[in-house]
Design a protein around this motif. Sequence first.
Motif, PDB file in Angstrom:
ATOM      1  N   UNK A 132       0.856  -1.183   0.000  1.00 39.41           N
ATOM      2  CA  UNK A 132       0.000   0.000   0.000  1.00 39.41           C
ATOM      3  C   UNK A 132       0.894   1.237   0.000  1.00 39.41           C
ATOM      4  N   UNK A 133       0.543   2.199  -0.828  1.00 36.89           N
ATOM      5  CA  UNK A 133       1.300   3.443  -0.893  1.00 36.89           C
ATOM      6  C   UNK A 133       0.867   4.390   0.224  1.00 36.89           C
ATOM      7  N   UNK A 134       1.821   5.122   0.784  1.00 38.72           N
ATOM      8  CA  UNK A 134       1.498   6.190   1.715  1.00 38.72           C
ATOM      9  C   UNK A 134       1.302   7.467   0.897  1.00 38.72           C
ATOM     10  N   UNK A 135       0.087   7.945   0.869  1.00 40.91           N
ATOM     11  CA  UNK A 135      -0.242   9.126   0.079  1.00 40.91           C
ATOM     12  C   UNK A 135       0.484  10.349   0.626  1.00 40.91           C
ATOM     13  N   UNK A 136       1.156  11.090  -0.252  1.00 41.01           N
ATOM     14  CA  UNK A 136       1.877  12.293   0.141  1.00 41.01           C
ATOM     15  C   UNK A 136       1.179  13.551  -0.344  1.00 41.01           C
ATOM     16  N   UNK A 137       1.826  14.689  -0.123  1.00 41.23           N
ATOM     17  CA  UNK A 137       1.179  15.970  -0.409  1.00 41.23           C
ATOM     18  C   UNK A 137       0.926  16.214  -1.890  1.00 41.23           C
ATOM     19  N   UNK A 138       1.651  15.530  -2.778  1.00 38.29           N
ATOM     20  CA  UNK A 138       1.402  15.717  -4.208  1.00 38.29           C
ATOM     21  C   UNK A 138      -0.021  15.322  -4.593  1.00 38.29           C
ATOM     22  N   UNK A 139      -0.601  14.387  -3.839  1.00 39.72           N
ATOM     23  CA  UNK A 139      -1.958  13.928  -4.158  1.00 39.72           C
ATOM     24  C   UNK A 139      -3.006  15.016  -3.943  1.00 39.72           C
ATOM     25  N   UNK A 140      -2.678  15.995  -3.113  1.00 35.79           N
ATOM     26  CA  UNK A 140      -3.628  17.093  -2.879  1.00 35.79           C
ATOM     27  C   UNK A 140      -3.123  18.414  -3.453  1.00 35.79           C
ATOM     28  N   UNK A 141      -1.809  18.556  -3.605  1.00 38.02           N
ATOM     29  CA  UNK A 141      -1.246  19.817  -4.098  1.00 38.02           C
ATOM     30  C   UNK A 141      -1.064  19.842  -5.615  1.00 38.02           C
ATOM     31  N   UNK A 142      -1.033  18.687  -6.244  1.00 37.79           N
ATOM     32  CA  UNK A 142      -0.797  18.622  -7.693  1.00 37.79           C
ATOM     33  C   UNK A 142      -1.806  17.698  -8.364  1.00 37.79           C
ATOM     34  N   UNK A 143      -3.084  17.903  -8.038  1.00 36.03           N
ATOM     35  CA  UNK A 143      -4.154  17.079  -8.608  1.00 36.03           C
ATOM     36  C   UNK A 143      -4.138  17.209 -10.134  1.00 36.03           C
ATOM     37  N   UNK A 144      -4.164  16.067 -10.822  1.00 40.14           N
ATOM     38  CA  UNK A 144      -4.146  16.065 -12.277  1.00 40.14           C
ATOM     39  C   UNK A 144      -2.751  16.016 -12.867  1.00 40.14           C
ATOM     40  N   UNK A 145      -1.728  16.235 -12.035  1.00 40.66           N
ATOM     41  CA  UNK A 145      -0.351  16.228 -12.525  1.00 40.66           C
ATOM     42  C   UNK A 145       0.401  14.963 -12.136  1.00 40.66           C
ATOM     43  N   UNK A 146      -0.079  14.288 -11.095  1.00 40.99           N
ATOM     44  CA  UNK A 146       0.534  13.030 -10.677  1.00 40.99           C
ATOM     45  C   UNK A 146       0.079  11.929 -11.626  1.00 40.99           C
ATOM     46  N   UNK A 147       1.004  11.117 -12.110  1.00 44.09           N
ATOM     47  CA  UNK A 147       0.653  10.010 -13.010  1.00 44.09           C
ATOM     48  C   UNK A 147       0.635   8.707 -12.212  1.00 44.09           C
ATOM     49  N   UNK A 148      -0.548   8.149 -12.070  1.00 45.95           N
ATOM     50  CA  UNK A 148      -0.696   6.867 -11.383  1.00 45.95           C
ATOM     51  C   UNK A 148      -0.572   5.751 -12.424  1.00 45.95           C
ATOM     52  N   UNK A 149      -0.212   4.560 -11.978  1.00 48.90           N
ATOM     53  CA  UNK A 149      -0.031   3.412 -12.875  1.00 48.90           C
ATOM     54  C   UNK A 149       1.012   3.701 -13.958  1.00 48.90           C
ATOM     55  N   UNK A 150       2.046   4.431 -13.573  1.00 49.48           N
ATOM     56  CA  UNK A 150       3.144   4.721 -14.490  1.00 49.48           C
ATOM     57  C   UNK A 150       4.035   3.489 -14.597  1.00 49.48           C
ATOM     58  N   UNK A 151       4.625   3.302 -15.763  1.00 48.65           N
ATOM     59  CA  UNK A 151       5.509   2.147 -15.989  1.00 48.65           C
ATOM     60  C   UNK A 151       6.673   2.562 -16.871  1.00 48.65           C
ATOM     61  N   UNK A 152       7.873   2.137 -16.487  1.00 47.91           N
ATOM     62  CA  UNK A 152       9.071   2.480 -17.241  1.00 47.91           C
ATOM     63  C   UNK A 152       9.958   1.247 -17.368  1.00 47.91           C
TER      64      UNK A 152
END
Length: 332
Positions: A132-152
């Motif tokens: 389980x991920x610990x949600x950080x401030x990017x989840x509330x401060x950068x809504x729409x900019x965080x890429x979930x399910x990213x793969x490299x």
Amino acid sequence: NSMKKIYLFLAFMSMSALACAQKSPYIKAVDEYVPAPGQFINTLPELSEKDTPETAAEACTKYLANQKQSGLITLGAYGGYITFHFDHPIINVENAPDFVVYGNSFPGWSEPGIVMVMKDENGNGKPDDTWYELSGSADVDSVGKVKYNYEITYTPNSMKDIHWTDNQGGAGDVKRNSYHQQEYYPLWIKEPLTFKGTLLPKTSYKEGNLLKVNVWRYGYVDNLPNNKTDGLYIEHAVDTDRKPVKLDKIDFVRVYTAVNDWGEFVGEFSTEVSGAEDLHPEATAIEAPLNSNEETTVVAIYTIEGKKVTEMQHGLNIVKLANGKVRKVLVK
């Protein structure tokens, strides 16, 4: 449900019982070390083509175990990770930071690492249950900019720039520089490396000839100086749908580099780990509503056979609270 978990410290136990239950607040061992390519790979720690996943983890244990902050472990570019555990589960103490993972950040600089936690549900002592991920401030401060399910995916390319492609249509290279002449791909790994996770937006920018970085408010490793971080909250855990998850305790911690960024002369952005600490290693859990001090004050302790005792015993204890309610407490 008006019932919440509250966690009491073992302060009400006698000093003798406390000594028996003494736990180390620091890392016991590293379970996994799977770094992405980077300029410090194969040097922090020093590893070679003769190493294996097992010996790589052992090398990290020698750097990090039983100390608050000691050696420095690099995780490389985006996705590279380390997994470790303590000699006890970390208890989720409500409304308080539970543990901290130290890095080497300094004021005004961030190479953030996302933190994952796992409970040993199957009891086999291995990190093979659900992360389980610990949600950080990017989840509330950068809504729409965080890429979930990213793969490299990175492809080995001996002594040359390491090429990567991602599932967003992007491509690029982990570039070599003149300061670090060793191989940038982990030498004990021969095949392409694929990492999946959450990608934080880049926060680096140029101001004249200076490279600057905005830091996140909370929730990441190697983001704030070690003496400025408030620690990490297990209660911030979310599942893959980003829904909150209630965990009473966790047994494993994973940290991975959370940005895919390159800073010209400073090279790739890479999370570094220098240690970790349980902020309340002597905590134990009691179910009780968070309504008044009466409901968290112990007035009597009994063994499972009903014998009244003056201190907590190893095994199952029956604890009577000031409001008349009774709770069961397991002391290992």
